[in-house]
Scaffold this motif. Structure first.
Motif, PDB file in Angstrom:
ATOM      1  N   VAL A  72       8.085 -34.944  92.426  1.00  0.00           N
ATOM      2  CA  VAL A  72       7.129 -35.132  93.526  1.00  0.00           C
ATOM      3  C   VAL A  72       6.180 -33.950  93.468  1.00  0.00           C
ATOM      4  N   SER A  73       4.948 -34.219  93.044  1.00  0.00           N
ATOM      5  CA  SER A  73       4.051 -33.126  92.677  1.00  0.00           C
ATOM      6  C   SER A  73       3.323 -32.486  93.849  1.00  0.00           C
ATOM      7  N   ALA A  74       3.450 -33.029  95.063  1.00  0.00           N
ATOM      8  CA  ALA A  74       2.761 -32.454  96.212  1.00  0.00           C
ATOM      9  C   ALA A  74       3.546 -32.743  97.485  1.00  0.00           C
ATOM     10  N   LYS A  75       3.458 -31.839  98.440  1.00  0.00           N
ATOM     11  CA  LYS A  75       4.184 -32.042  99.690  1.00  0.00           C
ATOM     12  C   LYS A  75       3.671 -33.271 100.427  1.00  0.00           C
ATOM     13  N   ASP A  76       2.360 -33.536 100.357  1.00  0.00           N
ATOM     14  CA  ASP A  76       1.815 -34.731 101.017  1.00  0.00           C
ATOM     15  C   ASP A  76       2.473 -35.995 100.476  1.00  0.00           C
ATOM     16  N   ASP A  77       2.732 -36.015  99.181  1.00  0.00           N
ATOM     17  CA  ASP A  77       3.421 -37.165  98.591  1.00  0.00           C
ATOM     18  C   ASP A  77       4.852 -37.265  99.132  1.00  0.00           C
ATOM     19  N   LEU A  78       5.505 -36.113  99.274  1.00  0.00           N
ATOM     20  CA  LEU A  78       6.862 -36.107  99.819  1.00  0.00           C
ATOM     21  C   LEU A  78       6.864 -36.643 101.249  1.00  0.00           C
ATOM     22  N   LEU A  79       5.907 -36.220 102.069  1.00  0.00           N
ATOM     23  CA  LEU A  79       5.837 -36.701 103.450  1.00  0.00           C
ATOM     24  C   LEU A  79       5.614 -38.209 103.497  1.00  0.00           C
ATOM     25  N   LEU A  80       4.770 -38.710 102.599  1.00  0.00           N
ATOM     26  CA  LEU A  80       4.524 -40.150 102.530  1.00  0.00           C
ATOM     27  C   LEU A  80       5.810 -40.892 102.179  1.00  0.00           C
TER      28      LEU A  80
END
Length: 310
Positions: A72-80
């Motif tokens: 997961v390359s970004a925290k925003d992606d993790l939140l999604l």
């Protein structure tokens, strides 16, 4: 004329749909997007969304943050992905209910429960239409419930969004009361009673006559559910609209958004300053009117006292 290429899926959405490329390097078998998301959701459920970071999730799993970034390359992606996981699928049991109203009620209640189980979801911003699988399934379920009606496609979406929006607002309030009850040690009824007492101290009939009347009528300690009432009136309104369509009345679609000046959307500095000046002026006007009401009341009391026989 060449056809325009479809936009590339952002990585977070591609991960949600299971079509993102797997990392070429990194821990094998022990690590996966699913494990990362599950750990992040557990962390948010236990400690709130503020406790979620790539480092905290990596520590929970026993890996380094760099290991997570391969998946997961970004925290925003993790939140999604966390939101997608916590949202889950709508319950299939709503399909067994008779009529679109009963089905929408069931979906409404199920959505509220999702927010109560995962209140951190309510702090995540809404950045657009639901594009992930689970979120799309909820919208699809609402639209399917409305398919037998004579509503247009646009109207069905509008009704489904009204119900989901009301569920989110209801979840926000319930989650807030639950959190207040946990932090204070009070029961939800005691939290409501404390809130009513605070309103009672500061709301006067002079400044807020309608609200004071409502307080005196006991609305803040009532067992009536204003959100259930609101949902039923939404459904009643749609039912009345459908009845009109059945009688041959035309569809009444609205095509305009709230009228907002482009400069306001752009965040123009001078406009912001002007808006602030207006707010300050309105605040001063309210204070002056409050002083006026107080002076009138005191003058009336003095006059009444002067008229009393000695």
């Amino acid at each position: 004329m060449t056809e325009q290429e479809p936009p590339e899926l952002p990585r977070g959405i591609a991960l949600a749909w299971g079509v993102a490329a797997n990392p070429q390097r990194g821990p094998k078998r022990e690590m996966s997007v699913e494990r990362i998301v599950d750990a992040a959701v557990e962390l948010a459920d236990a400690e709130g969304i503020g406790a979620v970071s790539m480092a905290a999730v990596a520590s929970k799993l026993g890996f380094t943050p760099m290991s997570l970034y391969r998946y997961v390359s970004a925290k925003d992606d993790l939140l999604l992905l966390m939101q997608e996981e916590a949202t889950g699928l709508p319950p299939e049991s709503h399909q067994d209910l008779d009529g679109w109203q009963a089905q929408l009620r069931a979906l409404f209640e199920a959505q509220v429960l999702v927010y109560l189980r995962h209140p951190w979801m309510l702090s995540l911003p809404i950045s657009g239409s639901p594009i992930t699988p689970n979120s799309s399934s909820w919208l699809d379920a609402g639209l399917a419930a409305l398919e037998p009606t004579p509503l247009t496609a646009e109207e069905r979406v509008a009704v489904a969004l009204s119900v989901t929006g009301h569920a989110r607002w209801y979840g926000t309030v319930l989650a807030g009361y639950s959190d207040s009850a946990r932090s204070s040690g009070l029961s939800p009824d005691e939290v409501s009673a404390r809130e009513a007492a605070l309103f009672d101290r500061v709301i006067t009939a002079d400044a807020y006559p309608a609200l004071r009347h409502a307080i005196d009528d006991g609305v803040f300690v009532s067992t009536a559910d204003p959100f259930r009432f609101g949902l039923e009136r939404i459904l009643d309104g749609v039912e009345a609209y459908i009845a009109g369509l059945d009688r041959g009345e035309p569809h009444r679609g609205e095509s305009e958004w709230v009228d907002v000046e482009p400069a306001e959307l752009a965040g123009d500095r001078r406009l912001r300053e002007a808006r602030k000046a207006v707010r300050e002026a309105e605040k001063a006007l309210r204070a002056a009117r409050k002083l006026e009401r107080q002076s009138l009341r005191e003058a009336g009391e003095r006059l009444a006292k002067a008229k009393k026989p000695v």
